[in-house]
Write a protein that holds these residues in place. Structure first.
Motif, PDB file in Angstrom:
ATOM      1  N   LEU A   1       0.807  -1.212   0.000  1.00  0.00           N
ATOM      2  CA  LEU A   1       0.000   0.000   0.000  1.00  0.00           C
ATOM      3  C   LEU A   1       0.844   1.266   0.000  1.00  0.00           C
ATOM      4  O   LEU A   1       0.436   2.295  -0.539  1.00  0.00           O
ATOM      5  N   HIS A   2       1.998   1.200   0.623  1.00  0.00           N
ATOM      6  CA  HIS A   2       2.874   2.359   0.807  1.00  0.00           C
ATOM      7  C   HIS A   2       4.277   1.781   0.926  1.00  0.00           C
ATOM      8  O   HIS A   2       4.419   0.610   1.291  1.00  0.00           O
ATOM      9  N   PRO A   3       5.327   2.535   0.649  1.00  0.00           N
ATOM     10  CA  PRO A   3       6.665   1.955   0.784  1.00  0.00           C
ATOM     11  C   PRO A   3       6.941   1.364   2.169  1.00  0.00           C
ATOM     12  O   PRO A   3       7.739   0.444   2.305  1.00  0.00           O
ATOM     13  N   GLU A   4       6.255   1.871   3.208  1.00  0.00           N
ATOM     14  CA  GLU A   4       6.488   1.385   4.559  1.00  0.00           C
ATOM     15  C   GLU A   4       5.378   0.466   5.072  1.00  0.00           C
ATOM     16  O   GLU A   4       5.512  -0.113   6.141  1.00  0.00           O
ATOM     17  N   VAL A   5       4.260   0.366   4.338  1.00  0.00           N
ATOM     18  CA  VAL A   5       3.110  -0.394   4.826  1.00  0.00           C
ATOM     19  C   VAL A   5       2.696  -1.452   3.804  1.00  0.00           C
ATOM     20  O   VAL A   5       2.517  -1.147   2.633  1.00  0.00           O
ATOM     21  N   ALA A   6       2.551  -2.685   4.307  1.00  0.00           N
ATOM     22  CA  ALA A   6       2.054  -3.769   3.465  1.00  0.00           C
ATOM     23  C   ALA A   6       0.897  -4.446   4.212  1.00  0.00           C
ATOM     24  O   ALA A   6       1.003  -4.692   5.413  1.00  0.00           O
ATOM     25  N   GLY A   7      -0.184  -4.696   3.519  1.00  0.00           N
ATOM     26  CA  GLY A   7      -1.316  -5.387   4.119  1.00  0.00           C
ATOM     27  C   GLY A   7      -1.398  -6.809   3.572  1.00  0.00           C
ATOM     28  O   GLY A   7      -0.821  -7.126   2.535  1.00  0.00           O
ATOM     29  N   THR A   8      -2.114  -7.666   4.293  1.00  0.00           N
ATOM     30  CA  THR A   8      -2.291  -9.026   3.816  1.00  0.00           C
ATOM     31  C   THR A   8      -3.770  -9.294   3.625  1.00  0.00           C
ATOM     32  O   THR A   8      -4.610  -8.797   4.372  1.00  0.00           O
ATOM     33  N   VAL A   9      -4.081 -10.056   2.603  1.00  0.00           N
ATOM     34  CA  VAL A   9      -5.447 -10.430   2.298  1.00  0.00           C
ATOM     35  C   VAL A   9      -5.550 -11.942   2.417  1.00  0.00           C
ATOM     36  O   VAL A   9      -4.754 -12.675   1.822  1.00  0.00           O
TER      37      VAL A   9
END
Length: 146
Positions: free
Chosen positions: A133-141
């Protein structure tokens, strides 16, 4: 060789960035796959247009990215695909399929280019997919393929 990126390329940059790469890499990989265009003074004017389109798709702040990541955690996403008797799919689940399924499940509208699939999803069952989502933020689905 000086190029202007038209798409996100891992390790190089995003759309609208002017980069300097070796001639062979640019001529044989980036330009034929339309990841980049040749830099010229005329093409430099296109940078503003590319960056404007990028800003419209971009998630603006770190807080907004964290909110979207939190909303993705509790989401139940299901994708239906045609499979054989053994549970093996007749193809693979693509990033576009996942983006549509997230939106259909009531989640946020996610750009398919931000979805990272480690290994191709070719079997039914439960899978986890990462969304950058962002260079510092990753989400999981959590994805359920039926």
């Amino acid at each position: 060789m000086k190029l202007i990126l038209t798409q996100q390329v891992a390790g190089l940059g995003g759309p609208g960035d002017v980069i300097e790469v070796k001639d062979g890499y640019g001529r044989n990989y980036l330009v034929p796959r339309q990841f980049a265009i040749q830099w010229t003074k005329g093409a430099e004017k296109q940078i503003a247009v590319i960056k404007k389109a990028r800003a419209a798709r971009e998630i603006a702040t770190l807080e907004q990215a964290k909110e979207i990541a939190d909303s993705l955690k509790g989401l139940k996403v299901a994708v239906k695909a045609q499979a054989g008797k053994s549970g093996r799919l007749f193809g693979a689940v693509t990033a576009g399929d996942i983006a549509e399924a997230v939106k259909a499940a009531g989640g946020p509208d996610i750009d398919k280019r931000r979805i990272e699939i480690g290994n191709p999803i070719k079997t039914t069952g439960s899978h986890q997919v990462t969304v950058r989502l962002h260079p510092e933020v990753a989400g999981t689905v959590n994805l359920n393929v039926a």
